[in-house]
Every structure is written in structure tokens, then in C-alpha cells.
Design a protein around this motif. Structure first.
Motif, PDB file in Angstrom:
ATOM      1  N   TYR A 211       4.338  -0.899  -4.728  1.00  0.00           N
ATOM      2  CA  TYR A 211       3.129  -0.867  -3.906  1.00  0.00           C
ATOM      3  C   TYR A 211       3.350  -1.506  -2.539  1.00  0.00           C
ATOM      4  O   TYR A 211       2.866  -1.013  -1.525  1.00  0.00           O
ATOM      5  N   TRP A 212       4.082  -2.617  -2.522  1.00  0.00           N
ATOM      6  CA  TRP A 212       4.285  -3.358  -1.271  1.00  0.00           C
ATOM      7  C   TRP A 212       5.582  -4.148  -1.370  1.00  0.00           C
ATOM      8  O   TRP A 212       5.970  -4.595  -2.449  1.00  0.00           O
ATOM      9  N   THR A 213       6.264  -4.310  -0.244  1.00  0.00           N
ATOM     10  CA  THR A 213       7.476  -5.126  -0.207  1.00  0.00           C
ATOM     11  C   THR A 213       7.617  -5.766   1.165  1.00  0.00           C
ATOM     12  O   THR A 213       7.151  -5.213   2.173  1.00  0.00           O
ATOM     13  N   ASN A 214       8.242  -6.931   1.214  1.00  0.00           N
ATOM     14  CA  ASN A 214       8.542  -7.560   2.501  1.00  0.00           C
ATOM     15  C   ASN A 214       9.925  -7.167   3.002  1.00  0.00           C
ATOM     16  O   ASN A 214      10.357  -7.611   4.068  1.00  0.00           O
TER      17      ASN A 214
ATOM     18  N   CYS B 153       1.581 -13.276   4.052  1.00  0.00           N
ATOM     19  CA  CYS B 153       1.143 -11.921   4.372  1.00  0.00           C
ATOM     20  C   CYS B 153      -0.266 -11.686   3.853  1.00  0.00           C
ATOM     21  O   CYS B 153      -0.592 -12.085   2.731  1.00  0.00           O
TER      22      CYS B 153
ATOM     23  N   VAL C 265      -2.261  -8.780   2.628  1.00  0.00           N
ATOM     24  CA  VAL C 265      -1.936  -7.431   2.167  1.00  0.00           C
ATOM     25  C   VAL C 265      -3.198  -6.733   1.675  1.00  0.00           C
ATOM     26  O   VAL C 265      -3.913  -7.276   0.824  1.00  0.00           O
TER      27      VAL C 265
ATOM     28  N   MET D  86       0.843  -1.171   0.000  1.00  0.00           N
ATOM     29  CA  MET D  86       0.000   0.000   0.000  1.00  0.00           C
ATOM     30  C   MET D  86       0.883   1.228   0.000  1.00  0.00           C
ATOM     31  O   MET D  86       1.822   1.320   0.779  1.00  0.00           O
TER      32      MET D  86
ATOM     33  N   PRO E  75       6.453   2.871   0.169  1.00  0.00           N
ATOM     34  CA  PRO E  75       5.832   1.552   0.102  1.00  0.00           C
ATOM     35  C   PRO E  75       5.630   0.978   1.489  1.00  0.00           C
ATOM     36  O   PRO E  75       6.518   1.030   2.329  1.00  0.00           O
ATOM     37  N   HIS E  76       4.454   0.427   1.701  1.00  0.00           N
ATOM     38  CA  HIS E  76       4.102  -0.172   2.979  1.00  0.00           C
ATOM     39  C   HIS E  76       4.668  -1.583   3.042  1.00  0.00           C
ATOM     40  O   HIS E  76       4.506  -2.367   2.115  1.00  0.00           O
ATOM     41  N   THR E  77       5.349  -1.932   4.130  1.00  0.00           N
ATOM     42  CA  THR E  77       5.947  -3.260   4.239  1.00  0.00           C
ATOM     43  C   THR E  77       4.982  -4.299   4.770  1.00  0.00           C
ATOM     44  O   THR E  77       5.219  -5.491   4.637  1.00  0.00           O
ATOM     45  N   GLY E  78       3.885  -3.885   5.357  1.00  0.00           N
ATOM     46  CA  GLY E  78       2.854  -4.834   5.760  1.00  0.00           C
ATOM     47  C   GLY E  78       3.280  -5.802   6.835  1.00  0.00           C
ATOM     48  O   GLY E  78       2.705  -6.869   6.986  1.00  0.00           O
TER      49      GLY E  78
END
Length: 257
Positions: free
Chosen positions: A251-254, A46, A48, A1, A30-33
Motif C-alpha cells: 500500500y505504501w513504502t518510504n 510521514c 500517509v 496509497m 505503491p505510493h511513496t508519500g
């Protein structure tokens, strides 16, 4: 996100006076969630939040000190059909070794369009297999096995509803390369599994469609999930939103620095 931060800047001239105090910069972070991720043994799961419908591209990268091997990514939306097809890619193992793979599920009888790719130009001929997998026993029935050149499109005869696995192999005397597969049909569910081989010089990838804003379960598997051939070490998963012009935004990454 993507989290948007508005930063107010006061712009000064060379003499130190204020030229403008109305400039604003938007920074995309970028949100790492992490708060919704579970790190198991050789598995990252995850949930997400995808807050917009559209196409997304995921890439999978093995750290430089990692050990090459097999990986898999599961993308499981809670609702919606696929639009625009699926794409997946992986390191193409030399000498007919472990294939790249992608799965899909048909909800009605129809023909499916398949196009394999090899991106390095080192491998001239690919073997593409289409198998139907029993959802209870996991046994597979071979539907097609074809030798194809990169970029050659093939349309199957109408396939019955069910769960299918497509694999892309090199030939027995082929060098290592990078494979891809594109799949298109009108009645595919939104969930997809893909994967193959991964080393420290290449990238695995997948492209998928999210039909509406929702929470999506992402599961990245490696290591012991593939017995003694699983990739080991830090594996980074990045997800990009792709707009209608083909531009991508993280958008998103770990990955957390």
C-alpha cells in the motif's frame, strides 16, 4: 496509497493482424508519500492518507550495510478505535537483551488477551512483562511478569483504563530469535507504538487496524533516538493492506528506487 493505471493493449496474432483491441491491464503502483514525509536525524515522519478502513501490516527492514540496533514505529490515526487487536514483532535479542515491545491504551476497565511468539524455534521460553505507564511522568508500574512458551495465550485480570507497555524478553542463556506478541481487547484506541531490535537478517513488523479513511501519522525511529544502541543505516518501511482472505498488497513504502 495504491494508484491504479489502466493501460490499453492492442493484441496481435502471429501474422501481425489485430486479434483484439479490448484488453486492459491494471498496474498497481505503491505510493511513496514523499511529499508528506519529513526526514529528521534518525527519524522519518510521514502523514500517509489511508483511503480504506481495514487491517494493515507494516514491516521494517535494515539495509545489508546497516548497523544492527534498536528501532521503533509509531502509528497514530487521527480517530477510531482498534478492532481485532495489535500484533508486533522484532529480532529477539539473545541472553535476555533488549526486548520487543508494543504499547496500547485502554479507555475502559477490562481484561486483555496476550499471546507471545518465537518464530525460529530456537528459544523455548519467553519472559513477558506488562507495565502501566504514567502519561505525565512516564514512570512504569509492573503489573505482570510471566515466563511463557511460544503460542501460549494469557488473559490478564481486568486492567484499569490507561497506557500500557508489553515487553517480550529471551532468557539469560537464550540464543537470538524472532519474537512476536498479539494483544486483544475491545476498548483499545487505534494508536500503537512498537519496536525492539533489528539486524540485517530479519524483519521487524506490526499489524494494526484503521477504523475509517483518514490521514495517519507514521514515525520510524532509530539511531540516536535510542542513544548508542540505535540501528543505523537505511531502514525501509513497507505498509501492506491485508484483505479478509489474508492476502496482502503493498500500500505504501518510504523506499524510492
Amino acid at each position: 496509497m495504491i494508484v491504479l493505471y489502466g493501460i490499453h493493449l492492442t493484441v496481435t496474432g502471429t501474422n501481425g493482424t489485430t486479434d483484439s483491441d479490448k484488453a486492459e491491464v491494471i498496474v498497481n503502483c505503491p505510493h511513496t508519500g514523499g511529499e508528506k514525509c519529513h526526514d529528521g536525524e534518525d527519524a522519518i515522519t510521514c502523514n500517509v492518507p489511508f483511503n480504506r478502513a481495514g487491517f494493515y501490516v507494516a514491516d521494517v527492514i535494515l539495509a545489508n550495510d546497516g548497523k544492527e540496533g534498536a528501532w521503533g514505529l509509531s502509528v497514530s490515526p487521527s480517530s477510531g478505535m482498534n478492532e481485532g487487536g495489535f500484533n508486533g514483532g522484532a529480532i529477539l535479542k539473545e541472553n535476555g537483551g533488549m526486548p520487543g515491545f508494543i504499547t496500547f491504551q485502554l479507555t475502559k476497565r477490562e481484561a486483555v488477551s496476550l499471546t507471545p511468539y518465537e518464530y525460529t524455534g530456537k528459544v523455548s521460553l519467553l519472559t513477558v512483562k506488562v507495565e502501566k505507564q504514567d502519561v505525565n511522568t512516564h514512570e512504569r508500574t509492573l503489573i505482570y511478569s510471566k515466563e511463557m512458551s511460544s503460542g501460549t495465550r494469557f488473559t490478564t485480570q481486568p486492567l484499569e483504563p490507561g497506557y500500557y507497555v508489553v515487553t517480550v524478553y529471551s532468557q539469560s542463556d537464550s540464543p537470538r530469535g524472532v519474537s512476536g506478541i498479539s494483544i486483544n481487547a475491545s476498548s483499545m484506541l487505534g494508536s500503537v507504538n512498537l519496536g525492539g531490535w533489528l539486524d540485517t537478517t530479519g524483519v521487524g513488523f506490526g499489524a494494526f487496524y484503521i477504523a475509517n479513511p483518514q490521514e495517519v501519522k507514521l514515525a520510524l525511529l532509530s539511531g540516536k533516538n535510542y542513544s548508542d544502541i540505535g540501528a543505523r543505516g537505511q531502514i525501509v518501511l513497507n505498509v501492506y493492506y491485508q484483505d479478509d482472505d489474508g492476502n496482502r498488497q503493498l500500500y505504501w513504502t518510504n523506499y524510492e528506487q
